[in-house]
Motif scaffolding. Structure first.
Motif, mmCIF file in Angstrom:
data_model
loop_
_atom_site.group_PDB
_atom_site.id
_atom_site.type_symbol
_atom_site.label_atom_id
_atom_site.label_comp_id
_atom_site.label_asym_id
_atom_site.label_seq_id
_atom_site.Cartn_x
_atom_site.Cartn_y
_atom_site.Cartn_z
ATOM 1 N N THR A 143 -3.865 -9.349 -2.547
ATOM 2 C CA THR A 143 -2.763 -8.402 -2.280
ATOM 3 C C THR A 143 -3.255 -6.957 -2.107
ATOM 4 O O THR A 143 -4.307 -6.584 -2.629
ATOM 5 C CB THR A 143 -1.737 -8.443 -3.442
ATOM 6 O OG1 THR A 143 -2.445 -8.279 -4.678
ATOM 7 C CG2 THR A 143 -0.978 -9.738 -3.468
ATOM 8 N N PHE A 151 4.406 -8.224 -4.350
ATOM 9 C CA PHE A 151 3.691 -9.277 -3.617
ATOM 10 C C PHE A 151 3.249 -10.384 -4.578
ATOM 11 O O PHE A 151 3.355 -11.561 -4.273
ATOM 12 C CB PHE A 151 2.468 -8.712 -2.885
ATOM 13 C CG PHE A 151 2.831 -7.676 -1.846
ATOM 14 C CD1 PHE A 151 3.782 -7.949 -0.884
ATOM 15 C CD2 PHE A 151 2.236 -6.426 -1.842
ATOM 16 C CE1 PHE A 151 4.143 -7.001 0.062
ATOM 17 C CE2 PHE A 151 2.589 -5.467 -0.901
ATOM 18 C CZ PHE A 151 3.543 -5.753 0.053
ATOM 19 N N PRO A 170 -5.814 -8.793 -6.982
ATOM 20 C CA PRO A 170 -5.038 -7.640 -6.507
ATOM 21 C C PRO A 170 -5.985 -6.533 -6.035
ATOM 22 O O PRO A 170 -7.201 -6.632 -6.231
ATOM 23 C CB PRO A 170 -4.291 -7.193 -7.756
ATOM 24 C CG PRO A 170 -4.917 -7.919 -8.903
ATOM 25 C CD PRO A 170 -6.007 -8.794 -8.419
ATOM 26 N N SER A 171 -5.414 -5.503 -5.457
ATOM 27 C CA SER A 171 -6.231 -4.335 -5.113
ATOM 28 C C SER A 171 -6.782 -3.742 -6.409
ATOM 29 O O SER A 171 -6.064 -3.640 -7.413
ATOM 30 C CB SER A 171 -5.378 -3.293 -4.394
ATOM 31 O OG SER A 171 -6.076 -2.068 -4.359
ATOM 32 N N VAL A 210 -12.196 -16.630 -0.719
ATOM 33 C CA VAL A 210 -12.098 -17.076 0.677
ATOM 34 C C VAL A 210 -13.077 -18.220 0.961
ATOM 35 O O VAL A 210 -12.766 -19.147 1.711
ATOM 36 C CB VAL A 210 -12.347 -15.873 1.631
ATOM 37 C CG1 VAL A 210 -12.503 -16.336 3.081
ATOM 38 C CG2 VAL A 210 -11.219 -14.861 1.516
ATOM 39 N N SER A 223 -4.370 -5.467 5.538
ATOM 40 C CA SER A 223 -4.566 -4.968 6.901
ATOM 41 C C SER A 223 -4.953 -6.092 7.860
ATOM 42 O O SER A 223 -5.503 -7.115 7.457
ATOM 43 C CB SER A 223 -5.656 -3.899 6.893
ATOM 44 O OG SER A 223 -6.879 -4.493 6.508
ATOM 45 N N ILE A 230 -10.675 -12.742 6.740
ATOM 46 C CA ILE A 230 -10.266 -13.829 5.848
ATOM 47 C C ILE A 230 -10.035 -15.116 6.646
ATOM 48 O O ILE A 230 -10.496 -16.198 6.256
ATOM 49 C CB ILE A 230 -9.018 -13.409 5.040
ATOM 50 C CG1 ILE A 230 -9.446 -12.379 3.997
ATOM 51 C CG2 ILE A 230 -8.316 -14.600 4.392
ATOM 52 C CD1 ILE A 230 -8.362 -11.821 3.137
ATOM 53 N N LEU A 245 0.248 -9.019 7.771
ATOM 54 C CA LEU A 245 -0.670 -7.935 8.143
ATOM 55 C C LEU A 245 0.068 -6.654 8.559
ATOM 56 O O LEU A 245 1.179 -6.432 8.149
ATOM 57 C CB LEU A 245 -1.597 -8.452 9.244
ATOM 58 C CG LEU A 245 -2.256 -9.806 8.929
ATOM 59 C CD1 LEU A 245 -3.089 -10.306 10.098
ATOM 60 C CD2 LEU A 245 -3.106 -9.722 7.667
ATOM 61 N N GLY A 247 1.613 -3.344 10.937
ATOM 62 C CA GLY A 247 2.724 -3.218 11.878
ATOM 63 C C GLY A 247 2.795 -1.829 12.490
ATOM 64 O O GLY A 247 2.157 -0.880 12.012
ATOM 65 N N PHE A 443 9.985 -14.252 6.627
ATOM 66 C CA PHE A 443 9.403 -12.936 6.890
ATOM 67 C C PHE A 443 7.943 -13.111 7.287
ATOM 68 O O PHE A 443 7.195 -13.821 6.614
ATOM 69 C CB PHE A 443 9.497 -12.057 5.630
ATOM 70 C CG PHE A 443 8.835 -10.727 5.797
ATOM 71 C CD1 PHE A 443 9.459 -9.705 6.498
ATOM 72 C CD2 PHE A 443 7.551 -10.498 5.298
ATOM 73 C CE1 PHE A 443 8.831 -8.473 6.674
ATOM 74 C CE2 PHE A 443 6.922 -9.268 5.470
ATOM 75 C CZ PHE A 443 7.567 -8.256 6.163
HETATM 76 P P1 NAD Z 1 -6.750 -4.123 2.863
HETATM 77 O O1 NAD Z 1 -6.761 -5.122 3.958
HETATM 78 O O2 NAD Z 1 -7.778 -3.069 2.865
HETATM 79 O O3 NAD Z 1 -6.858 -4.837 1.450
HETATM 80 C C1 NAD Z 1 -5.954 -5.841 1.043
HETATM 81 C C2 NAD Z 1 -6.622 -6.708 -0.010
HETATM 82 O O4 NAD Z 1 -7.708 -7.421 0.589
HETATM 83 C C3 NAD Z 1 -7.228 -5.914 -1.176
HETATM 84 O O5 NAD Z 1 -7.021 -6.613 -2.382
HETATM 85 C C4 NAD Z 1 -8.708 -5.885 -0.817
HETATM 86 O O6 NAD Z 1 -9.559 -5.713 -1.928
HETATM 87 C C5 NAD Z 1 -8.878 -7.270 -0.197
HETATM 88 N N1 NAD Z 1 -10.077 -7.429 0.643
HETATM 89 C C6 NAD Z 1 -10.747 -6.462 1.311
HETATM 90 N N2 NAD Z 1 -11.812 -7.001 1.949
HETATM 91 C C7 NAD Z 1 -11.806 -8.336 1.686
HETATM 92 C C8 NAD Z 1 -12.645 -9.417 2.056
HETATM 93 N N3 NAD Z 1 -13.720 -9.243 2.816
HETATM 94 N N4 NAD Z 1 -12.337 -10.654 1.619
HETATM 95 C C9 NAD Z 1 -11.248 -10.848 0.837
HETATM 96 N N5 NAD Z 1 -10.433 -9.860 0.445
HETATM 97 C C10 NAD Z 1 -10.682 -8.606 0.864
HETATM 98 O O7 NAD Z 1 -5.280 -3.493 2.873
HETATM 99 P P2 NAD Z 1 -4.746 -2.288 1.992
HETATM 100 O O8 NAD Z 1 -5.325 -1.027 2.523
HETATM 101 O O9 NAD Z 1 -4.899 -2.610 0.549
HETATM 102 O O10 NAD Z 1 -3.168 -2.345 2.333
HETATM 103 C C11 NAD Z 1 -2.596 -1.748 3.449
HETATM 104 C C12 NAD Z 1 -2.432 -2.738 4.586
HETATM 105 O O11 NAD Z 1 -1.626 -3.838 4.164
HETATM 106 C C13 NAD Z 1 -1.705 -2.173 5.787
HETATM 107 O O12 NAD Z 1 -2.354 -2.560 6.960
HETATM 108 C C14 NAD Z 1 -0.319 -2.812 5.725
HETATM 109 O O13 NAD Z 1 0.353 -2.912 6.938
HETATM 110 C C15 NAD Z 1 -0.638 -4.141 5.161
HETATM 111 N N6 NAD Z 1 0.557 -4.723 4.550
HETATM 112 C C16 NAD Z 1 1.193 -5.755 5.180
HETATM 113 C C17 NAD Z 1 2.363 -6.276 4.634
HETATM 114 C C18 NAD Z 1 3.096 -7.417 5.274
HETATM 115 O O14 NAD Z 1 3.916 -8.025 4.604
HETATM 116 N N7 NAD Z 1 2.852 -7.745 6.524
HETATM 117 C C19 NAD Z 1 2.868 -5.737 3.457
HETATM 118 C C20 NAD Z 1 2.192 -4.684 2.853
HETATM 119 C C21 NAD Z 1 1.030 -4.190 3.405
#
Ligand code: NAD
Length: 471
Positions: A143, A151, A170-171, A210, A223, A230, A245, A247, A443
């Motif tokens: 997340t 989430f 989580p983050s 993963v 993102s 992933i 992801l 938007g 969703f």
């Molecule tokens: P991010 O992609 O940087 O990180 C998300 C999660 O993935 C974190 O827990 C991070 O540590 C993990 N991660 C990073 N690299 C990884 C890897 N190589 N393998 C496995 N896990 C890894 O995103 P963010 O900056 O934390 O959040 C913002 C993004 O999330 C924005 O792009 C936003 O649009 C998206 N988002 C989408 C939704 C949706 O429902 N579509 C909802 C909220 C946020």
């Protein structure tokens, strides 16, 4: 100052093998508010092993037992309302307005999954076959930081409904919030090993989840860039994936709309969750013939936006989660200026008096072309782009001219006209006349906004594998 130094594995707060320390910084004033010890591959494998063992019995539970667990989870979350909201404000900088909604979504996740379970058919007759919807296995939940516990609650509630066990990553920036939700779930006396959490970095803990063969599915929100990595990693062991992801959602205001109402609503909507929302309507599409009027209304609205202390009831925009995120938003404001978009309000730098936190000025660009980078890239901050269109056809074409397809919005005084436009938009969710959410409706994203769906029966099916039995 809080120190989070345990993973949650097999129903217990467990010593970590990982040693790396990550500082937790208040985004409103840059003060250190805590630190978290990050887990490593060994901690992750331990969590996966616990979840794998628990799956054997948990997947055999029936609907009545799962509903009971969901009810207990909900009760436990309800007991900690104030702390859950206050910690989100402190650690993430979400506004009180937004964090209150996020809390309601946490609680709602359990209610809606209970409702879904009450009508869901785990056995169906299809042709001559009996189709059994069987639990998938151990789910890896990964997340982001922008509404972390909502989430986790939504994904975990779905896993419970499906009879799956989970390992959550989580983050690392959400460790205080995560600790609270773990404590809630611990209180709910779940069977051991059903819910496991390892704090850690994406390229360490996330990567292990993963690639590990005992994980059957990844449910990821984050993102598009990370989602692609992933998906690539998951394919080696044929893991199922749900990817929620990024938007760049269009907000089409048709020429018959009440502009006095629709434009301020569009501006405030673009700034939802301080602009750090995947569904934020960041492209405002308006008729060319009304652009001057729109600019005036948008400017007036943006000047009303309160940027500041997220704990205050009336704050609309809080700080960006981190300095990195602040810099990213500044970069895109500069890109907008370099591309000659017209800056209507806001701009570079911090608002006066808010220099100590990651605060961004509520910013609106107008005369934006849809091929400009500020109209195509997900900025994830309070930056709105106004784009004009010639007619409805043009508006639909501009709305769809994006890599993304998560959400879209249409405003009109004629609902049928809006519906016709909505049906031609390439997005997983289109809201007519305002911002709507129905947690029973699917969703998820079209195109590069994702794969799969969450919420309700569609979401539940993603945690199940159909098995056809033919006699
Ligand atoms: P991010 O992609 O940087 O990180 C998300 C999660 O993935 C974190 O827990 C991070 O540590 C993990 N991660 C990073 N690299 C990884 C890897 N190589 N393998 C496995 N896990 C890894 O995103 P963010 O900056 O934390 O959040 C913002 C993004 O999330 C924005 O792009 C936003 O649009 C998206 N988002 C989408 C939704 C949706 O429902 N579509 C909802 C909220 C946020």
């Amino acid at each position: 100052m809080k120190r989070i130094d345990k993973a949650y594995i097999n129903g217990q707060f467990t010593e970590l093998h990982g040693k790396q320390i990550f500082d937790l910084i208040n985004p409103s004033n840059h003060e250190k508010i805590g630190e978290v010890i990050l887990g490593d591959e060994i901690d992750t494998r331990n969590a996966i092993a616990a979840a794998k063992k628990a799956f054997k019995t948990f997947s055999k539970t029936n609907v009545v037992e799962r509903i009971e667990i969901l009810k207990n989870l909900k009760k436990a979350v309800e007991k900690r309302e104030k702390e859950l909201i206050d910690t989100m404000i402190l650690e993430y900088g979400g506004t009180r307005q937004f964090c209150t909604i996020a809390y309601q979504n946490m609680v709602g996740a359990f209610d809606h999954m209970i409702e879904t379970l009450q009508h869901f058919e785990f056995e169906r007759k299809v042709g001559s076959a009996l189709v059994e919807m069987t639990s998938l296995g151990v789910v890896g939940i990964i997340t982001p930081w922008n509404s972390s516990n909502s989430f986790i609650c939504n994904k975990f509630a779905t896993a419970v409904a499906a009879g799956c066990t989970v390992v959550v990553k989580p983050s690392e920036m959400s460790a205080l919030q995560t600790q609270l939700i773990i404590e809630c779930f611990h209180e709910a006396a779940l069977p051991e090993g059903v819910f496991n959490v390892v704090n850690g970095l994406g390229n360490v803990v996330g990567n292990e989840i993963v690639n590990h063969p005992d994980i059957a599915k990844i449910s990821f929100t984050g993102s598009t860039q990370t989602g692609k990595m992933i998906a690539k990693g998951a394919v080696d062991s044929m893991k199922r994936v749900t990817l929620e992801l990024g938007g760049k959602s269009p907000n089409i205001i048709l020429d018959d709309a009440d502009f006095e109402k629709a434009i301020p609503q569009a501006v405030f909507g673009a700034y939802m969750n301080s602009g750090q929302a995947c569904i934020a309507p960041t492209r405002l599409l308006v008729p060319q013939s009304r652009l001057e009027e729109v600019n005036q209304l948008a400017k007036e609205a943006a000047l009303q936006v309160v940027v500041g202390d997220p704990a205050n009831e009336n704050t609309n925009v809080g700080p960006m989660v981190s300095e990195k995120q602040y810099e990213r938003v500044q970069h895109y404001i500069q890109v907008g200026l370099d591309e000659n978009a017209e800056l209507l309000v806001g701009g570079m730098g911090k608002p006066e008096g808010l220099e100590n936190g990651n605060f961004v000025k509520a910013t609106v660009f107008t005369n934006v072309r849809n091929d400009m980078r500020i109209a195509q890239k997900e900025i994830f901050g309070p930056v709105l782009s106004i784009i004009s269109y010639q007619n409805d056809e043009d508006a639909i074409a501009i709305a769809n001219d994006t890599l993304y397809g998560l959400a879209a919005y249409v405003t009109s005084s004629d609902e049928n006209r809006a519906l016709k436009v909505a049906s031609r938009i390439e997005a997983g969710r289109v809201c007519i006349n305002g911002f709507k959410h129905d947690p029973l409706a699917p969703f998820g994203g079209f195109k590069q906004s994702g794969i799969g769906r969450e919420f309700g029966a569609f979401g539940l099916e993603e945690y199940l594998e159909p098995k056809s039995i033919l006699v």
